[in-house]
Write a protein that holds these residues in place. Structure first.
Motif, PDB file in Angstrom:
ATOM      1  N   GLY A 124       0.808  -1.214   0.000  1.00 13.33           N
ATOM      2  CA  GLY A 124       0.000   0.000   0.000  1.00 13.33           C
ATOM      3  C   GLY A 124       0.840   1.263   0.000  1.00 13.33           C
ATOM      4  N   ALA A 125       0.245   2.339  -0.483  1.00 16.66           N
ATOM      5  CA  ALA A 125       0.912   3.641  -0.464  1.00 16.66           C
ATOM      6  C   ALA A 125      -0.113   4.729  -0.224  1.00 16.66           C
ATOM      7  CB  ALA A 125       1.651   3.906  -1.772  1.00 16.66           C
ATOM      8  N   ILE A 126       0.306   5.759   0.485  1.00 15.22           N
ATOM      9  CA  ILE A 126      -0.469   6.993   0.619  1.00 15.22           C
ATOM     10  C   ILE A 126       0.222   8.040  -0.238  1.00 15.22           C
ATOM     11  CG2 ILE A 126      -1.185   8.849   2.179  1.00 15.22           C
ATOM     12  CD1 ILE A 126      -2.729   6.296   2.635  1.00 15.22           C
ATOM     13  N   VAL A 127      -0.548   8.680  -1.121  1.00 14.98           N
ATOM     14  CA  VAL A 127      -0.016   9.706  -2.007  1.00 14.98           C
ATOM     15  C   VAL A 127      -0.650  11.046  -1.652  1.00 14.98           C
ATOM     16  CG1 VAL A 127       0.260  10.467  -4.398  1.00 14.98           C
ATOM     17  CG2 VAL A 127       0.306   8.023  -3.857  1.00 14.98           C
ATOM     18  N   VAL A 128       0.189  12.039  -1.414  1.00 20.75           N
ATOM     19  CA  VAL A 128      -0.277  13.407  -1.164  1.00 20.75           C
ATOM     20  C   VAL A 128       0.170  14.263  -2.345  1.00 20.75           C
ATOM     21  CG1 VAL A 128      -0.184  15.419   0.353  1.00 20.75           C
ATOM     22  CG2 VAL A 128      -0.109  13.101   1.336  1.00 20.75           C
ATOM     23  N   ALA A 129      -0.803  14.801  -3.080  1.00 20.47           N
ATOM     24  CA  ALA A 129      -0.510  15.675  -4.230  1.00 20.47           C
ATOM     25  C   ALA A 129      -1.100  17.052  -3.955  1.00 20.47           C
ATOM     26  CB  ALA A 129      -1.102  15.079  -5.511  1.00 20.47           C
ATOM     27  N   ASP A 130      -0.475  18.076  -4.507  1.00 24.30           N
ATOM     28  CA  ASP A 130      -0.978  19.433  -4.284  1.00 24.30           C
ATOM     29  C   ASP A 130      -0.928  20.239  -5.572  1.00 24.30           C
ATOM     30  OD1 ASP A 130       1.603  20.775  -4.617  1.00 24.30           O
ATOM     31  OD2 ASP A 130       2.143  20.022  -2.638  1.00 24.30           O
ATOM     32  N   ASN A 131      -1.413  21.470  -5.497  1.00 24.19           N
ATOM     33  CA  ASN A 131      -1.336  22.364  -6.657  1.00 24.19           C
ATOM     34  C   ASN A 131      -0.430  23.553  -6.344  1.00 24.19           C
ATOM     35  OD1 ASN A 131      -3.017  23.745  -4.903  1.00 24.19           O
ATOM     36  ND2 ASN A 131      -4.523  24.326  -6.471  1.00 24.19           N
ATOM     37  N   GLY A 132       0.678  23.232  -5.671  1.00 20.83           N
ATOM     38  CA  GLY A 132       1.668  24.256  -5.353  1.00 20.83           C
ATOM     39  C   GLY A 132       2.681  24.434  -6.466  1.00 20.83           C
ATOM     40  N   THR A 133       3.890  24.796  -6.085  1.00 18.36           N
ATOM     41  CA  THR A 133       4.931  25.127  -7.066  1.00 18.36           C
ATOM     42  C   THR A 133       5.628  23.893  -7.633  1.00 18.36           C
ATOM     43  OG1 THR A 133       6.573  25.279  -5.304  1.00 18.36           O
ATOM     44  CG2 THR A 133       5.425  27.318  -5.917  1.00 18.36           C
ATOM     45  N   LEU A 172      10.067   6.396   0.867  1.00 16.09           N
ATOM     46  CA  LEU A 172       9.462   7.673   0.494  1.00 16.09           C
ATOM     47  C   LEU A 172       9.854   7.978  -0.939  1.00 16.09           C
ATOM     48  CD1 LEU A 172       7.916  10.064   2.001  1.00 16.09           C
ATOM     49  CD2 LEU A 172      10.139  11.213   2.013  1.00 16.09           C
ATOM     50  N   GLN A 173       8.868   8.385  -1.749  1.00 17.39           N
ATOM     51  CA  GLN A 173       9.155   8.780  -3.131  1.00 17.39           C
ATOM     52  C   GLN A 173       8.590  10.168  -3.388  1.00 17.39           C
ATOM     53  OE1 GLN A 173       7.620   5.255  -5.434  1.00 17.39           O
ATOM     54  NE2 GLN A 173       9.472   5.642  -6.622  1.00 17.39           N
ATOM     55  N   LEU A 174       9.369  10.978  -4.096  1.00 19.13           N
ATOM     56  CA  LEU A 174       8.946  12.330  -4.461  1.00 19.13           C
ATOM     57  C   LEU A 174       8.793  12.413  -5.967  1.00 19.13           C
ATOM     58  CD1 LEU A 174      11.438  14.432  -2.275  1.00 19.13           C
ATOM     59  CD2 LEU A 174       9.365  13.241  -1.562  1.00 19.13           C
ATOM     60  N   PHE A 175       7.729  13.108  -6.410  1.00 19.61           N
ATOM     61  CA  PHE A 175       7.432  13.215  -7.833  1.00 19.61           C
ATOM     62  C   PHE A 175       6.940  14.625  -8.142  1.00 19.61           C
ATOM     63  CE2 PHE A 175       5.924   9.065  -6.318  1.00 19.61           C
ATOM     64  CZ  PHE A 175       6.472   8.160  -7.202  1.00 19.61           C
ATOM     65  N   SER A 176       6.905  14.937  -9.427  1.00 20.47           N
ATOM     66  CA  SER A 176       5.960  15.959  -9.882  1.00 20.47           C
ATOM     67  C   SER A 176       4.599  15.264  -9.920  1.00 20.47           C
ATOM     68  CB  SER A 176       6.329  16.462 -11.276  1.00 20.47           C
ATOM     69  OG  SER A 176       6.109  15.439 -12.246  1.00 20.47           O
ATOM     70  N   ALA A 177       3.522  16.039  -9.864  1.00 18.12           N
ATOM     71  CA  ALA A 177       2.188  15.430  -9.907  1.00 18.12           C
ATOM     72  C   ALA A 177       1.996  14.639 -11.202  1.00 18.12           C
ATOM     73  CB  ALA A 177       1.120  16.509  -9.753  1.00 18.12           C
ATOM     74  N   ASP A 178       2.574  15.124 -12.303  1.00 20.79           N
ATOM     75  CA  ASP A 178       2.460  14.397 -13.577  1.00 20.79           C
ATOM     76  C   ASP A 178       3.102  13.013 -13.480  1.00 20.79           C
ATOM     77  OD1 ASP A 178       1.028  16.245 -14.996  1.00 20.79           O
ATOM     78  OD2 ASP A 178       2.779  17.227 -15.879  1.00 20.79           O
ATOM     79  N   GLU A 179       4.287  12.931 -12.888  1.00 20.20           N
ATOM     80  CA  GLU A 179       4.970  11.649 -12.743  1.00 20.20           C
ATOM     81  C   GLU A 179       4.183  10.695 -11.847  1.00 20.20           C
ATOM     82  OE1 GLU A 179       9.617  13.176 -13.073  1.00 20.20           O
ATOM     83  OE2 GLU A 179       8.561  13.223 -11.159  1.00 20.20           O
ATOM     84  N   ALA A 180       3.539  11.247 -10.824  1.00 20.76           N
ATOM     85  CA  ALA A 180       2.793  10.413  -9.876  1.00 20.76           C
ATOM     86  C   ALA A 180       1.579   9.766 -10.507  1.00 20.76           C
ATOM     87  CB  ALA A 180       2.370  11.248  -8.670  1.00 20.76           C
ATOM     88  N   ASP A 191      -1.397  19.938  -9.923  1.00 24.56           N
ATOM     89  CA  ASP A 191      -0.291  20.013 -10.878  1.00 24.56           C
ATOM     90  C   ASP A 191       1.029  20.424 -10.232  1.00 24.56           C
ATOM     91  OD1 ASP A 191      -0.983  22.609 -10.240  1.00 24.56           O
ATOM     92  OD2 ASP A 191      -1.196  23.302 -12.316  1.00 24.56           O
ATOM     93  N   GLY A 192       1.125  20.267  -8.905  1.00 23.65           N
ATOM     94  CA  GLY A 192       2.342  20.655  -8.198  1.00 23.65           C
ATOM     95  C   GLY A 192       3.221  19.470  -7.863  1.00 23.65           C
ATOM     96  N   ALA A 193       3.442  19.254  -6.575  1.00 28.20           N
ATOM     97  CA  ALA A 193       4.283  18.151  -6.099  1.00 28.20           C
ATOM     98  C   ALA A 193       3.418  16.981  -5.651  1.00 28.20           C
ATOM     99  CB  ALA A 193       5.153  18.629  -4.939  1.00 28.20           C
ATOM    100  N   ALA A 194       4.028  15.808  -5.606  1.00 27.17           N
ATOM    101  CA  ALA A 194       3.381  14.622  -5.054  1.00 27.17           C
ATOM    102  C   ALA A 194       4.412  13.847  -4.238  1.00 27.17           C
ATOM    103  CB  ALA A 194       2.800  13.742  -6.156  1.00 27.17           C
ATOM    104  N   VAL A 195       3.965  13.324  -3.111  1.00 29.54           N
ATOM    105  CA  VAL A 195       4.813  12.520  -2.236  1.00 29.54           C
ATOM    106  C   VAL A 195       4.093  11.213  -1.969  1.00 29.54           C
ATOM    107  CG1 VAL A 195       5.930  12.346   0.020  1.00 29.54           C
ATOM    108  CG2 VAL A 195       5.835  14.556  -1.151  1.00 29.54           C
ATOM    109  N   ALA A 196       4.784  10.095  -2.171  1.00 26.82           N
ATOM    110  CA  ALA A 196       4.206   8.774  -1.914  1.00 26.82           C
ATOM    111  C   ALA A 196       4.937   8.122  -0.750  1.00 26.82           C
ATOM    112  CB  ALA A 196       4.301   7.899  -3.155  1.00 26.82           C
TER     113      ALA A 196
END
Length: 203
Positions: A124-133, A172-180, A191-196
């Motif tokens: 399982g994974a929890i993904v937090v995505a935002d519309n920041g920078t 922990l994985q860090l992405f752009s929202a597009d990559e996620a 369309d900002g950052a995403a953290v899984a």
């Protein structure tokens, strides 16, 4: 030191740093592992930040809470997982608010998404995505200690999250929202950052 700070300022800074790292190491050692519902844990972190969401005008979408994405269970110390997720949420609140203030775009409303993903193969994974920078440094650098573009930040939040995830056997994985979007379905508005946060022992 690189900017020519006085020896006294360097000594003071190192003392503060040692206290901070000591407190992190205590957190990592304490607490017994128990079976946690990630849905309940996400509910808890949302409740902890309700006042901040309201103050900063952040809209929160949490499909894992509403049942639109799956709940799963993890065996880990609750305080560690909660504090790591809270650090990720804290970053999202800051950077989506920063973009809103910087760009002054009427159509931009600070928002974040908390979603789960599950597979037998990957857990399982929890993904937090935002519309920041989005990440303004490389994702490899962003998890290093003392690397930050945040005003007044120490650059320890994501480093701490990585320590927690490694401590409980996850990652922990860090992405752009597009990559996620290769990992989980994310609406285009985020369309900002995403953290899984990946939990290998999830069920």
């Amino acid at each position: 030191a690189e900017k020519g700070a006085s020896p006294e300022r360097v000594r003071t800074g190192l003392g503060d740093l040692r206290k901070m790292l000591d407190s992190i190491s205590v957190l990592l050692r304490q607490g017994k592992a128990r079976k946690l519902s990630m849905r309940e844990l996400v509910k808890q972190v949302i409740e902890l930040n309700e006042v901040r969401f309201e103050f900063h005008g952040v809209t929160v979408s949490a499909p894992i809470v509403t049942g639109e994405s799956a709940d799963f269970f993890v065996t880990a110390p609750q305080h560690l997982v909660l504090s790591a997720l809270n650090n990720v949420i804290d970053n999202a609140i800051y950077w989506t608010g920063y973009r809103h203030q910087r760009d002054q775009e009427p159509q931009h409303k600070p928002a974040l998404l908390i979603k789960s993903t599950w597979s037998e193969e990957n857990g399982g994974a929890i993904v937090v995505a935002d519309n920041g920078t989005g990440f303004t440094v490389s994702t490899a650098d962003a998890i290093q200690p003392f690397v930050t573009k945040r005003v007044g930040g120490m650059g320890l939040g994501l480093y701490y999250c990585q320590l927690v995830m490694e401590n409980i056997g996850g990652k922990l994985q860090l992405f752009s929202a597009d990559e996620a979007r290769d990992l989980v379905e994310i609406p285009a508005a985020f369309d900002g950052a995403a953290v899984a946060m990946h939990f290998k022992n999830g069920e």
